[in-house]
Motif scaffolding. Structure first.
Motif, PDB file in Angstrom:
ATOM      1  N   TYR A   1       0.851  -1.192   0.000  1.00 52.40           N
ATOM      2  CA  TYR A   1       0.000   0.000   0.000  1.00 52.40           C
ATOM      3  C   TYR A   1       0.892   1.250   0.000  1.00 52.40           C
ATOM      4  CZ  TYR A   1      -4.358   2.494   1.332  1.00 52.40           C
ATOM      5  OH  TYR A   1      -5.478   3.309   1.366  1.00 52.40           O
ATOM      6  N   ILE A   2       1.969   1.212   0.794  1.00 55.10           N
ATOM      7  CA  ILE A   2       2.911   2.329   0.854  1.00 55.10           C
ATOM      8  C   ILE A   2       3.758   2.398  -0.408  1.00 55.10           C
ATOM      9  CG2 ILE A   2       4.948   3.202   2.082  1.00 55.10           C
ATOM     10  CD1 ILE A   2       3.743   1.976   4.653  1.00 55.10           C
ATOM     11  N   ALA A   3       4.305   1.253  -0.809  1.00 57.99           N
ATOM     12  CA  ALA A   3       5.225   1.226  -1.954  1.00 57.99           C
ATOM     13  C   ALA A   3       4.557   1.691  -3.242  1.00 57.99           C
ATOM     14  CB  ALA A   3       5.777  -0.182  -2.137  1.00 57.99           C
ATOM     15  N   ALA A   4       3.243   1.490  -3.355  1.00 56.96           N
ATOM     16  CA  ALA A   4       2.551   1.842  -4.598  1.00 56.96           C
ATOM     17  C   ALA A   4       2.646   3.332  -4.913  1.00 56.96           C
ATOM     18  CB  ALA A   4       1.079   1.422  -4.506  1.00 56.96           C
ATOM     19  N   ALA A   5       2.891   4.169  -3.919  1.00 58.22           N
ATOM     20  CA  ALA A   5       2.976   5.609  -4.158  1.00 58.22           C
ATOM     21  C   ALA A   5       4.348   6.043  -4.640  1.00 58.22           C
ATOM     22  CB  ALA A   5       2.633   6.366  -2.874  1.00 58.22           C
ATOM     23  N   ALA A   6       5.338   5.163  -4.581  1.00 57.44           N
ATOM     24  CA  ALA A   6       6.700   5.515  -4.995  1.00 57.44           C
ATOM     25  C   ALA A   6       6.783   5.674  -6.514  1.00 57.44           C
ATOM     26  CB  ALA A   6       7.683   4.446  -4.526  1.00 57.44           C
ATOM     27  N   ASP A   7       7.800   6.418  -6.969  1.00 54.77           N
ATOM     28  CA  ASP A   7       7.995   6.600  -8.413  1.00 54.77           C
ATOM     29  C   ASP A   7       8.358   5.287  -9.092  1.00 54.77           C
ATOM     30  OD1 ASP A   7       7.708   9.562  -8.798  1.00 54.77           O
ATOM     31  OD2 ASP A   7       9.296   9.588  -7.299  1.00 54.77           O
ATOM     32  N   GLU A   8       9.203   4.497  -8.431  1.00 56.91           N
ATOM     33  CA  GLU A   8       9.563   3.173  -8.946  1.00 56.91           C
ATOM     34  C   GLU A   8       9.757   2.226  -7.780  1.00 56.91           C
ATOM     35  OE1 GLU A   8      12.260   2.688 -12.430  1.00 56.91           O
ATOM     36  OE2 GLU A   8      12.690   4.833 -12.138  1.00 56.91           O
ATOM     37  N   ILE A   9       9.510   0.926  -8.051  1.00 57.04           N
ATOM     38  CA  ILE A   9       9.673  -0.114  -7.040  1.00 57.04           C
ATOM     39  C   ILE A   9      10.745  -1.081  -7.527  1.00 57.04           C
ATOM     40  CG2 ILE A   9       8.550  -1.968  -5.757  1.00 57.04           C
ATOM     41  CD1 ILE A   9       5.893  -0.541  -6.158  1.00 57.04           C
ATOM     42  N   PHE A  10      11.777  -1.273  -6.691  1.00 60.74           N
ATOM     43  CA  PHE A  10      12.873  -2.181  -6.998  1.00 60.74           C
ATOM     44  C   PHE A  10      12.788  -3.380  -6.064  1.00 60.74           C
ATOM     45  CE2 PHE A  10      14.091   1.992  -8.329  1.00 60.74           C
ATOM     46  CZ  PHE A  10      14.782   1.809  -9.518  1.00 60.74           C
ATOM     47  N   VAL A  11      12.990  -4.580  -6.617  1.00 57.48           N
ATOM     48  CA  VAL A  11      12.851  -5.806  -5.830  1.00 57.48           C
ATOM     49  C   VAL A  11      14.022  -6.733  -6.104  1.00 57.48           C
ATOM     50  CG1 VAL A  11      10.317  -5.701  -5.827  1.00 57.48           C
ATOM     51  CG2 VAL A  11      11.509  -6.935  -7.658  1.00 57.48           C
ATOM     52  N   ASP A  12      14.150  -7.752  -5.259  1.00 64.97           N
ATOM     53  CA  ASP A  12      15.032  -8.876  -5.546  1.00 64.97           C
ATOM     54  C   ASP A  12      14.209  -9.950  -6.243  1.00 64.97           C
ATOM     55  OD1 ASP A  12      17.789 -10.236  -4.781  1.00 64.97           O
ATOM     56  OD2 ASP A  12      16.200 -11.718  -4.395  1.00 64.97           O
ATOM     57  N   LYS A  13      14.868 -10.814  -6.986  1.00 65.08           N
ATOM     58  CA  LYS A  13      14.133 -11.847  -7.723  1.00 65.08           C
ATOM     59  C   LYS A  13      13.289 -12.717  -6.794  1.00 65.08           C
ATOM     60  CE  LYS A  13      17.885 -13.581  -9.445  1.00 65.08           C
ATOM     61  NZ  LYS A  13      18.856 -12.584  -8.918  1.00 65.08           N
ATOM     62  N   ALA A  14      13.761 -12.924  -5.558  1.00 63.36           N
ATOM     63  CA  ALA A  14      13.069 -13.807  -4.622  1.00 63.36           C
ATOM     64  C   ALA A  14      12.241 -13.058  -3.579  1.00 63.36           C
ATOM     65  CB  ALA A  14      14.078 -14.703  -3.921  1.00 63.36           C
ATOM     66  N   SER A  15      12.111 -11.766  -3.711  1.00 62.21           N
ATOM     67  CA  SER A  15      11.278 -11.004  -2.762  1.00 62.21           C
ATOM     68  C   SER A  15       9.825 -11.462  -2.850  1.00 62.21           C
ATOM     69  CB  SER A  15      11.355  -9.502  -3.067  1.00 62.21           C
ATOM     70  OG  SER A  15      12.664  -9.002  -2.901  1.00 62.21           O
ATOM     71  N   ILE A  16       9.089 -11.274  -1.761  1.00 61.15           N
ATOM     72  CA  ILE A  16       7.652 -11.563  -1.737  1.00 61.15           C
ATOM     73  C   ILE A  16       6.910 -10.240  -1.858  1.00 61.15           C
ATOM     74  CG2 ILE A  16       5.743 -12.512  -0.418  1.00 61.15           C
ATOM     75  CD1 ILE A  16       7.731 -14.583  -1.460  1.00 61.15           C
ATOM     76  N   VAL A  17       6.066 -10.138  -2.900  1.00 62.06           N
ATOM     77  CA  VAL A  17       5.400  -8.871  -3.213  1.00 62.06           C
ATOM     78  C   VAL A  17       3.917  -9.131  -3.458  1.00 62.06           C
ATOM     79  CG1 VAL A  17       5.341  -6.875  -4.753  1.00 62.06           C
ATOM     80  CG2 VAL A  17       7.519  -8.014  -4.271  1.00 62.06           C
ATOM     81  N   GLY A  18       3.063  -8.189  -3.010  1.00 56.64           N
ATOM     82  CA  GLY A  18       1.636  -8.274  -3.344  1.00 56.64           C
ATOM     83  C   GLY A  18       0.747  -8.372  -2.131  1.00 56.64           C
ATOM     84  N   SER A  19      -0.119  -9.393  -2.139  1.00 57.10           N
ATOM     85  CA  SER A  19      -1.128  -9.596  -1.090  1.00 57.10           C
ATOM     86  C   SER A  19      -2.025  -8.367  -0.973  1.00 57.10           C
ATOM     87  CB  SER A  19      -0.461  -9.901   0.259  1.00 57.10           C
ATOM     88  OG  SER A  19      -1.430 -10.255   1.213  1.00 57.10           O
ATOM     89  N   ILE A  20      -2.594  -7.965  -2.112  1.00 57.05           N
ATOM     90  CA  ILE A  20      -3.468  -6.790  -2.147  1.00 57.05           C
ATOM     91  C   ILE A  20      -4.857  -7.234  -1.710  1.00 57.05           C
ATOM     92  CG2 ILE A  20      -4.361  -4.918  -3.573  1.00 57.05           C
ATOM     93  CD1 ILE A  20      -1.942  -5.370  -5.419  1.00 57.05           C
ATOM     94  N   GLY A  21      -5.073  -7.202  -0.434  1.00 52.95           N
ATOM     95  CA  GLY A  21      -6.346  -7.635   0.134  1.00 52.95           C
ATOM     96  C   GLY A  21      -6.448  -7.172   1.578  1.00 52.95           C
ATOM     97  N   VAL A  22      -7.593  -7.444   2.184  1.00 59.13           N
ATOM     98  CA  VAL A  22      -7.848  -7.027   3.566  1.00 59.13           C
ATOM     99  C   VAL A  22      -8.485  -8.198   4.295  1.00 59.13           C
ATOM    100  CG1 VAL A  22      -8.965  -5.316   5.038  1.00 59.13           C
ATOM    101  CG2 VAL A  22      -8.301  -4.690   2.718  1.00 59.13           C
ATOM    102  N   LEU A  23      -8.142  -8.361   5.570  1.00 66.12           N
ATOM    103  CA  LEU A  23      -8.757  -9.441   6.341  1.00 66.12           C
ATOM    104  C   LEU A  23      -9.094  -8.980   7.747  1.00 66.12           C
ATOM    105  CD1 LEU A  23      -6.637 -10.818   8.589  1.00 66.12           C
ATOM    106  CD2 LEU A  23      -5.523 -11.582   6.518  1.00 66.12           C
TER     107      LEU A  23
END
Length: 346
Positions: free
Chosen positions: A179-201
């Protein structure tokens, strides 16, 4: 010797003053003659030495107590001053890349709270030497409220300072962290990073059937038909379930809107994008959830062109920790009771 004298006469004669004799000395001598024998001198000397040694020891102990207390005061004050310093105070006068850590759970009482992160971002971008801000993220998520506040501030600060803000993901950038990262100009990751889980519980447990089998009666008194909603020992009605689901859907819609606004045309939406699934960093780049591979050092060197990295991250200082612990000690029972009644929304 007078032949007519007797011992009594001799005593009387001896008591009479003789010519040239000191009357004062004579009186003292006579008093000593009739007084009781004095205590031996060595006992008095030992008692005096014992008393003086005791007094001296007490004075020395008191001085040491005062010294150690004074030393502790100096150490505590110095520690508060040292821990409370803003890391930005030592920023370089030359160009550098500013970094703010967002690690662990995102919550109001954590280091990754909106208060700490926003204050650090402002300090970083207000420094004339900073060329860009990197949000170094390693978080599984947390509060959508705290994440939303940080997201809004990122958008505002980018427009105000005209400096790029990048997100660099280490191990995890999921849920509220994305949610925070989405506002950045660009997002940099590692190949094995875990990204996403766009949901609420909203999670919890229900023990109504187990209580019925054990013969346990739940006695919950409320003023308001839905005040006990989500109580684990009470049944959940269908109307209450629908109300909770409406809340979750609304927060989810806000999350989706933020992601779409931040990623724009780079996002390759499909039916799973907003389903709560998470992906590796490599998959995230393919889906448009991230831009490219990179680390803090590579972004500072190749993207920002300012290899020097200055950390602006804020955290609790000693005084804040003490105040929080003191407050928790005073009202821990009431706070624990209240927390036990609140649902967790992540």
């Amino acid at each position: 010797m007078n032949p007519h004298s007797t011992p009594e006469n001799e005593g009387a004669a001896s008591s009479e003053p003789q010519p040239g004799q000191d009357l004062w000395a004579r009186g003292v001598s006579g008093a000593q003659t009739h007084a009781k024998p004095a205590a031996p001198a060595w006992e008095r000397d030992v008692l005096e030495r014992l008393v003086f040694a005791t007094v001296s020891e007490q004075r020395s102990a008191r001085r040491w107590r005062i010294f150690w207390r004074f030393l502790w005061v100096i150490l505590v004050v110095g520690g508060i001053w040292w821990m409370g310093r803003d890391s930005a105070a030592t920023s370089m006068s030359g160009p550098h890349t500013a970094v703010v850590d967002i690690k662990g759970a995102i919550a109001s009482d954590a280091n990754a709270s909106a208060d700490f992160v926003i204050a650090a971002m402002r300090s970083a971008l207000e420094d004339p030497g900073s060329r860009a801000l990197v949000l170094l993220i390693n978080s599984p998520g947390g509060s959508p409220v705290q994440a939303g506040m940080i997201n809004d501030e990122i958008v505002r600060l980018k427009a105000m300072h005209n400096k790029p803000i990048y997100a660099v993901v280490e191990e995890t950038c999921a849920s509220a962290a994305y949610y925070i990262a989405a506002a950045a100009d660009e997002i940099f990751v590692d190949k094995a990073s875990i990204v996403g889980s766009i949901g609420v519980l909203m999670d919890g447990f229900g023990f109504t059937d187990a209580m019925h089998k054990l013969g346990v009666e739940r006695r919950l008194l409320t003023a308001g038909a839905n005040k006990g909603m989500l109580d684990p020992f009470s049944p959940l009605s269908e109307a209450q379930r629908e109300h909770a689901q409406t809340m979750l859907n609304q927060i989810h819609a806000q999350f989706i809107e933020v992601v779409r606004a931040g990623r724009g045309d780079r996002l390759k939406e499909n039916e799973d994008t907003f389903s709560g699934l998470f992906w590796t960093g490599q998959q995230a780049v393919e889906l448009g959830l991230a831009d490219q591979f990179g680390t803090l050092d590579s972004v500072a060197r190749d993207i920002v062109k300012a290899e020097e990295v200055i950390d602006y991250t804020r955290s609790e200082n000693i005084a804040e920790r003490f105040a929080k612990r003191f407050g928790a000690a005073v009202g821990s029972g009431a706070v624990d009771a209240l927390h036990g009644m609140l649902p967790a929304i992540r």
